[in-house]
Write an enzyme that holds these catalytic residues in place. Structure first.
Site, PDB file in Angstrom:
ATOM      1  CD  GLU A  82      10.622 -54.998   8.145  1.00 48.40           C
ATOM      2  OE1 GLU A  82      11.793 -55.183   7.806  1.00 48.40           O
ATOM      3  OE2 GLU A  82       9.676 -55.569   7.591  1.00 48.40           O
ATOM      4  CG  ASP A  83      14.598 -54.640   5.474  1.00 48.59           C
ATOM      5  OD1 ASP A  83      13.370 -54.533   5.689  1.00 48.59           O
ATOM      6  OD2 ASP A  83      15.076 -55.530   4.748  1.00 48.59           O
ATOM      7  CG  ASP A 108       7.786 -51.925  -1.198  1.00 47.62           C
ATOM      8  OD1 ASP A 108       7.641 -50.822  -1.720  1.00 47.62           O
ATOM      9  OD2 ASP A 108       7.852 -52.985  -1.859  1.00 47.62           O
ATOM     10  CG  PHE A 159      14.422 -53.623  -5.641  1.00 46.42           C
ATOM     11  CD1 PHE A 159      13.279 -54.075  -4.994  1.00 46.42           C
ATOM     12  CD2 PHE A 159      15.613 -54.294  -5.428  1.00 46.42           C
ATOM     13  CE1 PHE A 159      13.315 -55.180  -4.157  1.00 46.42           C
ATOM     14  CE2 PHE A 159      15.665 -55.402  -4.585  1.00 46.42           C
ATOM     15  CZ  PHE A 159      14.522 -55.853  -3.960  1.00 46.42           C
ATOM     16  NE  ARG A 202      20.181 -60.938   3.082  1.00 44.35           N
ATOM     17  CZ  ARG A 202      18.884 -60.669   3.046  1.00 44.35           C
ATOM     18  NH1 ARG A 202      18.449 -59.487   3.404  1.00 44.35           N
ATOM     19  NH2 ARG A 202      18.024 -61.574   2.651  1.00 44.35           N
TER      20      ARG A 202
HETATM   21  P1  IMP Z   1       6.410 -54.747   2.397  1.00 43.23           P
HETATM   22  O1  IMP Z   1       6.051 -54.661   0.939  1.00 43.23           O
HETATM   23  O2  IMP Z   1       6.263 -53.436   3.088  1.00 43.23           O
HETATM   24  O3  IMP Z   1       5.633 -55.857   3.053  1.00 43.23           O
HETATM   25  O4  IMP Z   1       7.936 -55.111   2.453  1.00 43.23           O
HETATM   26  C1  IMP Z   1       8.345 -56.396   2.731  1.00 43.23           C
HETATM   27  C2  IMP Z   1       9.811 -56.614   2.634  1.00 43.23           C
HETATM   28  O5  IMP Z   1      10.190 -56.562   1.276  1.00 43.23           O
HETATM   29  C3  IMP Z   1      10.717 -55.604   3.318  1.00 43.23           C
HETATM   30  O6  IMP Z   1      10.872 -55.827   4.692  1.00 43.23           O
HETATM   31  C4  IMP Z   1      12.016 -55.888   2.579  1.00 43.23           C
HETATM   32  O7  IMP Z   1      12.672 -56.996   3.169  1.00 43.23           O
HETATM   33  C5  IMP Z   1      11.519 -56.216   1.196  1.00 43.23           C
HETATM   34  N1  IMP Z   1      11.661 -55.036   0.307  1.00 43.23           N
HETATM   35  C6  IMP Z   1      10.732 -54.132  -0.042  1.00 43.23           C
HETATM   36  N2  IMP Z   1      11.242 -53.191  -0.872  1.00 43.23           N
HETATM   37  C7  IMP Z   1      12.536 -53.521  -1.022  1.00 43.23           C
HETATM   38  C8  IMP Z   1      13.629 -52.918  -1.756  1.00 43.23           C
HETATM   39  O8  IMP Z   1      13.517 -51.879  -2.428  1.00 43.23           O
HETATM   40  N3  IMP Z   1      14.809 -53.567  -1.640  1.00 43.23           N
HETATM   41  C9  IMP Z   1      15.011 -54.688  -0.909  1.00 43.23           C
HETATM   42  N4  IMP Z   1      14.029 -55.270  -0.221  1.00 43.23           N
HETATM   43  C10 IMP Z   1      12.805 -54.695  -0.268  1.00 43.23           C
HETATM   44 MG    MG Z   2      12.417 -57.008   5.607  1.00 43.61          MG
END
Ligand code: IMP
Ligand code: MG
Length: 176
Positions: free
Chosen positions: A96-97, A100, A149, A162
């Site tokens: 995963e990148d 969050d 962010f 990206r």
């Molecule tokens: P989650 O909130 O953990 O479900 O994150 C879901 C997705 O939101 C991550 O895999 C990212 O692709 C995107 N994301 C969350 N925070 C950021 C950020 O700070 N920058 C860019 N993408 C984000």
């Molecule tokens: Mg992602």
């Protein structure tokens, strides 16, 4: 207007990715692994991490979208593309990148565990723990980041940034 402030340089990213690759290679010594990248954000991290892993490794990709605004998660996850291969009995590393809220990863872990892998680990390039809504275990983490962010190194805002080599914080600045 939006401005970018560099947070993690490409040199630090490369050094950390090499460490993670060594750790994974040691943890799975002698065993094959399949890396599953979460499109599109994890594609660049997966490409770098994979080349630091000295195991017999294959790749696959999965794509999800979360509903909500550009920077806010609604909590609902939709599967856009499933993996192509069977995962039964295999050592799966989900790549995963950024984690969050944890909602996407919790959804994906449940989905992949149902495929009966031998093991399932998570490699997340960034961890933003302050925003977690769903507790989720991360096995390999590149860096912890504050509640801001971020973009670059695969991560985007509406598809942009990206291709940046470093991790940047997106700041909104009012024109004077
Ligand atoms: P989650 O909130 O953990 O479900 O994150 C879901 C997705 O939101 C991550 O895999 C990212 O692709 C995107 N994301 C969350 N925070 C950021 C950020 O700070 N920058 C860019 N993408 C984000
Ligand atoms: Mg992602």
């Amino acid at each position: 207007m939006q401005t970018l402030r560099s947070l993690i340089s490409h040199d630090r990213i490369a050094a950390r990715t090499a460490e993670l690759g060594q750790q994974i290679s040691a943890d799975f010594a002698g065993e094959p692994v399949i890396l599953i990248g979460v499109l599109k954000g994890a594609a660049i991290f997966l490409a770098d991490l994979a080349r630091q892993i000295t195991l017999d490794a294959t790749f696959d990709f999965i794509a999800v979208s979360s509903y909500g605004s550009l920077t806010q998660h609604s909590g609902e996850v939709k599967l856009l593309k499933d993996v192509d291969e069977s995962l039964e009995g295999r050592n799966v590393i989900l790549v995963e990148d950024i984690v969050d809220t944890g909602l996407t990863l919790a959804y994906l872990k449940k989905l992949l565990w149902a495929r009966r892998p031998k093991s399932l680990k998570v490699a997340a390039f960034l961890d933003k723990p302050s925003r977690r809504l769903q507790p989720v275990e991360l096995d390999y983490v590149g860096f912890e980041v504050p509640n801001e962010f971020v973009v670059g190194y695969g991560m985007d805002l509406a598809g942009r940034y990206r291709n940046r080599k470093d991790i940047c914080v997106l700041e909104s600045s009012k024109a004077v």
